[in-house]
Design a protein around this motif. Structure first.
Motif, PDB file in Angstrom:
ATOM      1  N   ASP A   1       1.027  -2.816 -10.897  1.00  0.00           N
ATOM      2  CA  ASP A   1       0.783  -3.426  -9.599  1.00  0.00           C
ATOM      3  C   ASP A   1       1.064  -4.905  -9.795  1.00  0.00           C
ATOM      4  O   ASP A   1       0.207  -5.675 -10.211  1.00  0.00           O
ATOM      5  CB  ASP A   1      -0.663  -3.194  -9.168  1.00  0.00           C
ATOM      6  CG  ASP A   1      -1.031  -3.915  -7.879  1.00  0.00           C
ATOM      7  OD1 ASP A   1      -0.276  -4.831  -7.471  1.00  0.00           O
ATOM      8  OD2 ASP A   1      -2.075  -3.598  -7.289  1.00  0.00           O
TER       9      ASP A   1
ATOM     10  N   TYR B   1      -4.734   6.494  -1.925  1.00  0.00           N
ATOM     11  CA  TYR B   1      -4.139   7.296  -2.994  1.00  0.00           C
ATOM     12  C   TYR B   1      -4.903   8.606  -3.208  1.00  0.00           C
ATOM     13  O   TYR B   1      -4.336   9.595  -3.683  1.00  0.00           O
ATOM     14  CB  TYR B   1      -4.078   6.479  -4.293  1.00  0.00           C
ATOM     15  CG  TYR B   1      -5.417   6.231  -4.953  1.00  0.00           C
ATOM     16  CD1 TYR B   1      -5.856   7.007  -6.020  1.00  0.00           C
ATOM     17  CD2 TYR B   1      -6.251   5.197  -4.516  1.00  0.00           C
ATOM     18  CE1 TYR B   1      -7.074   6.774  -6.629  1.00  0.00           C
ATOM     19  CE2 TYR B   1      -7.462   4.954  -5.120  1.00  0.00           C
ATOM     20  CZ  TYR B   1      -7.882   5.747  -6.179  1.00  0.00           C
ATOM     21  OH  TYR B   1      -9.090   5.512  -6.772  1.00  0.00           O
TER      22      TYR B   1
ATOM     23  N   LEU C   1      -5.758  -0.910  -5.369  1.00  0.00           N
ATOM     24  CA  LEU C   1      -5.715   0.490  -4.940  1.00  0.00           C
ATOM     25  C   LEU C   1      -7.092   0.996  -4.529  1.00  0.00           C
ATOM     26  O   LEU C   1      -7.231   1.739  -3.552  1.00  0.00           O
ATOM     27  CB  LEU C   1      -5.175   1.364  -6.074  1.00  0.00           C
ATOM     28  CG  LEU C   1      -3.673   1.341  -6.307  1.00  0.00           C
ATOM     29  CD1 LEU C   1      -3.352   1.733  -7.738  1.00  0.00           C
ATOM     30  CD2 LEU C   1      -2.978   2.270  -5.327  1.00  0.00           C
ATOM     31  N   GLU C   2      -8.104   0.596  -5.263  1.00  0.00           N
ATOM     32  CA  GLU C   2      -9.450   1.088  -5.010  1.00  0.00           C
ATOM     33  C   GLU C   2     -10.192   0.237  -3.987  1.00  0.00           C
ATOM     34  O   GLU C   2     -10.899   0.761  -3.126  1.00  0.00           O
ATOM     35  CB  GLU C   2     -10.230   1.126  -6.327  1.00  0.00           C
ATOM     36  CG  GLU C   2     -11.666   1.610  -6.196  1.00  0.00           C
ATOM     37  CD  GLU C   2     -11.785   3.063  -5.793  1.00  0.00           C
ATOM     38  OE1 GLU C   2     -12.878   3.474  -5.338  1.00  0.00           O
ATOM     39  OE2 GLU C   2     -10.797   3.816  -5.925  1.00  0.00           O
TER      40      GLU C   2
ATOM     41  N   GLU D   1      -2.926  -3.865 -12.882  1.00  0.00           N
ATOM     42  CA  GLU D   1      -2.711  -4.899 -11.869  1.00  0.00           C
ATOM     43  C   GLU D   1      -2.542  -6.250 -12.561  1.00  0.00           C
ATOM     44  O   GLU D   1      -3.438  -6.699 -13.291  1.00  0.00           O
ATOM     45  CB  GLU D   1      -3.892  -4.947 -10.900  1.00  0.00           C
ATOM     46  CG  GLU D   1      -3.714  -5.928  -9.757  1.00  0.00           C
ATOM     47  CD  GLU D   1      -4.854  -5.885  -8.754  1.00  0.00           C
ATOM     48  OE1 GLU D   1      -5.200  -6.960  -8.224  1.00  0.00           O
ATOM     49  OE2 GLU D   1      -5.403  -4.785  -8.499  1.00  0.00           O
TER      50      GLU D   1
ATOM     51  N   THR E   1      -2.117   2.561 -14.334  1.00  0.00           N
ATOM     52  CA  THR E   1      -1.685   1.455 -13.488  1.00  0.00           C
ATOM     53  C   THR E   1      -2.434   0.191 -13.896  1.00  0.00           C
ATOM     54  O   THR E   1      -3.653   0.216 -14.085  1.00  0.00           O
ATOM     55  CB  THR E   1      -1.891   1.752 -11.988  1.00  0.00           C
ATOM     56  OG1 THR E   1      -1.459   0.639 -11.210  1.00  0.00           O
ATOM     57  CG2 THR E   1      -3.331   2.053 -11.666  1.00  0.00           C
TER      58      THR E   1
ATOM     59  N   GLN F   1       2.877   1.612  -3.468  1.00  0.00           N
ATOM     60  CA  GLN F   1       2.095   2.064  -4.616  1.00  0.00           C
ATOM     61  C   GLN F   1       1.693   3.532  -4.492  1.00  0.00           C
ATOM     62  O   GLN F   1       1.705   4.267  -5.487  1.00  0.00           O
ATOM     63  CB  GLN F   1       0.861   1.188  -4.778  1.00  0.00           C
ATOM     64  CG  GLN F   1       1.199  -0.251  -5.098  1.00  0.00           C
ATOM     65  CD  GLN F   1       0.254  -0.860  -6.090  1.00  0.00           C
ATOM     66  OE1 GLN F   1       0.560  -0.890  -7.265  1.00  0.00           O
ATOM     67  NE2 GLN F   1      -0.894  -1.324  -5.623  1.00  0.00           N
ATOM     68  N   GLN F   2       1.359   3.955  -3.296  1.00  0.00           N
ATOM     69  CA  GLN F   2       0.995   5.354  -3.131  1.00  0.00           C
ATOM     70  C   GLN F   2       2.181   6.264  -3.409  1.00  0.00           C
ATOM     71  O   GLN F   2       2.031   7.327  -4.020  1.00  0.00           O
ATOM     72  CB  GLN F   2       0.444   5.584  -1.729  1.00  0.00           C
ATOM     73  CG  GLN F   2      -0.933   4.976  -1.525  1.00  0.00           C
ATOM     74  CD  GLN F   2      -1.494   5.216  -0.143  1.00  0.00           C
ATOM     75  OE1 GLN F   2      -1.080   6.142   0.539  1.00  0.00           O
ATOM     76  NE2 GLN F   2      -2.434   4.390   0.269  1.00  0.00           N
TER      77      GLN F   2
ATOM     78  N   GLU G   1      -7.429  -0.476  -0.165  1.00  0.00           N
ATOM     79  CA  GLU G   1      -6.515   0.478   0.471  1.00  0.00           C
ATOM     80  C   GLU G   1      -7.224   1.712   1.031  1.00  0.00           C
ATOM     81  O   GLU G   1      -6.599   2.728   1.293  1.00  0.00           O
ATOM     82  CB  GLU G   1      -5.422   0.891  -0.529  1.00  0.00           C
ATOM     83  CG  GLU G   1      -4.584  -0.296  -0.991  1.00  0.00           C
ATOM     84  CD  GLU G   1      -3.469   0.085  -1.955  1.00  0.00           C
ATOM     85  OE1 GLU G   1      -3.110   1.285  -2.018  1.00  0.00           O
ATOM     86  OE2 GLU G   1      -2.939  -0.810  -2.641  1.00  0.00           O
TER      87      GLU G   1
ATOM     88  N   THR H   1       0.834  -1.199   0.000  1.00  0.00           N
ATOM     89  CA  THR H   1       0.000   0.000   0.000  1.00  0.00           C
ATOM     90  C   THR H   1       0.868   1.248   0.000  1.00  0.00           C
ATOM     91  O   THR H   1       0.632   2.191  -0.767  1.00  0.00           O
ATOM     92  CB  THR H   1      -0.934  -0.012   1.229  1.00  0.00           C
ATOM     93  OG1 THR H   1      -1.815  -1.130   1.134  1.00  0.00           O
ATOM     94  CG2 THR H   1      -1.750   1.260   1.319  1.00  0.00           C
TER      95      THR H   1
END
Length: 364
Positions: free
Chosen positions: A182, A112, A104-105, A148, A146, A80-81, A108, A77
């Protein structure tokens, strides 16, 4: 009650002698013994604020991914941020093109957005990887794309081919955007994509990989990319509280995973096809995707998550065999879904044994 159930589940798994899905847990003593037997010198000086074994791991990961540099982060986490923050600064845009089912969505808490001031642009809402055409035709500017690999939530899905992934990246570059992968589970993506890690990672400007999801580590991740980018990422890692005094247990566990699990991943992916075929042949069982893209896939059956988890736990307690846990209700379908992870312990399971144990659990 939840803590009691978690303890019951952990004790049952720890006592199992066979497991179809996932790792069997280790105690702290067992973990330390695995370090000794793996050749790690526990009498050597530990790391201090990112030196010693931490630097050794970073160098190794950079080489594996074919990148100039890499930095260890205590969590993906955080990694990636930091990566997306830096690419936003360099692109001049706070818009990140991504999938709404991305980690991410979904997992987390929109860090972000709240911590870095970024905003999402959905490439597609379909439960699959985005296409080159969708990236090319996005109706607003974005600074970073990004991707994944694999996309976990809809079934650990990868692009149809390496050529398609290459086209997705090219479409983003044509829009003047940076590309971040990711790659928490990038390790097991090489079979389906038909390329080695460095070739896949070479498509992206930066790549994040996890050390515990597949490799069986304790925690931690790495962010790899250009040397100046990683130098700046280290500064932001410090600001985020990630420059930790000592991290040697996580480092040794990561190294152990690279030594012992990574070389076997191709066999895990191949055996996942056998297990998926055996499960999908049972009445009322669906496997997705079929065949699996990696060594992980989804299984869907009629019933409730509570009943399936209890049946799996009862089998573990009575026969010391772990089948599949972590079931989730998929309302309003009346189905339950679980994620299957094929690792070393599953390689000895024949298709007939998979079928036999599955029937025992479902009959319960």
């Amino acid at each position: 009650m939840a803590e009691d159930k978690a303890q019951r589940r952990w004790l049952a798994r720890q006592a199992c002698t066979r497991a179809l899905s996932g790792h069997l847990p280790m105690t702290a003593a067992q973990r330390l013994e695995s370090f000794r037997s793996g050749g790690f010198d526990l009498d050597a000086l530990p790391d201090a604020y990112g030196d010693g074994p931490v630097r050794d791991l970073e160098t190794r990961v950079a080489e594996l991914l074919g990148k100039p540099a890499a930095a260890f982060f205590p969590s993906g986490t955080m990694a990636q941020q930091v990566a997306l923050r830096l690419w936003a600064d360099r692109s001049g845009s706070n818009a990140v093109a991504m999938h709404p089912l991305s980690h991410l969505e979904v997992h987390e808490r929109e860090g972000y957005v709240h911590l870095t001031g970024l905003r999402p642009v959905w490439v597609t809402r379909e439960p699959r990887q985005p296409t080159p055409d969708e990236v090319a035709k996005l109706d607003e500017r974005f600074g970073t794309l990004t991707v994944e690999l694999p996309l976990r939530e809809p079934g650990f899905l990868l692009p149809a081919s390496f050529a398609e992934l290459t086209e997705v990246v090219a479409a983003a570059r044509a829009r003047g955007a940076f590309v971040h992968f990711d790659g928490a589970r990038l390790w097991e993506s090489t079979v389906h994509l038909g390329q080695d890690l460095a070739t896949i990672a070479g498509l992206a400007d930066s790549v994040y990989v996890s050390f515990y999801k597949t490799l069986g580590g304790i925690s931690g991740s790495a962010l790899a990319g250009p040397a100046d980018f990683i130098a700046e990422a280290r500064a932001w890692r410090h600001r985020y509280g990630g420059n930790i005094f000592q991290q040697w247990p996580a480092i040794y566990a990561a190294m152990s995973g690279l030594d012992t699990v990574l070389p076997q991943l191709d066999s895990f992916v191949a055996h996942a096809q056998t297990v998926a075929a055996a499960l999908s042949a049972l009445p009322g069982v669906r496997v997705h995707p079929n065949p699996p893209h990696t060594h992980q896939f989804q299984i869907w059956v009629e019933g409730t998550a509570a009943a399936l988890d209890e049946a799996n736990l009862a089998l573990a307690e009575t026969e010391q065999v772990w089948f599949i846990g972590g079931w989730r209700d998929q309302t309003p379908t009346g189905l339950a879904m679980a994620e299957v992870t094929i690792l070393q312990g599953a390689l000895s399971w024949s298709a007939e044994q998979v079928t036999e144990v599955a029937r025992k659990v479902f009959q319960r």
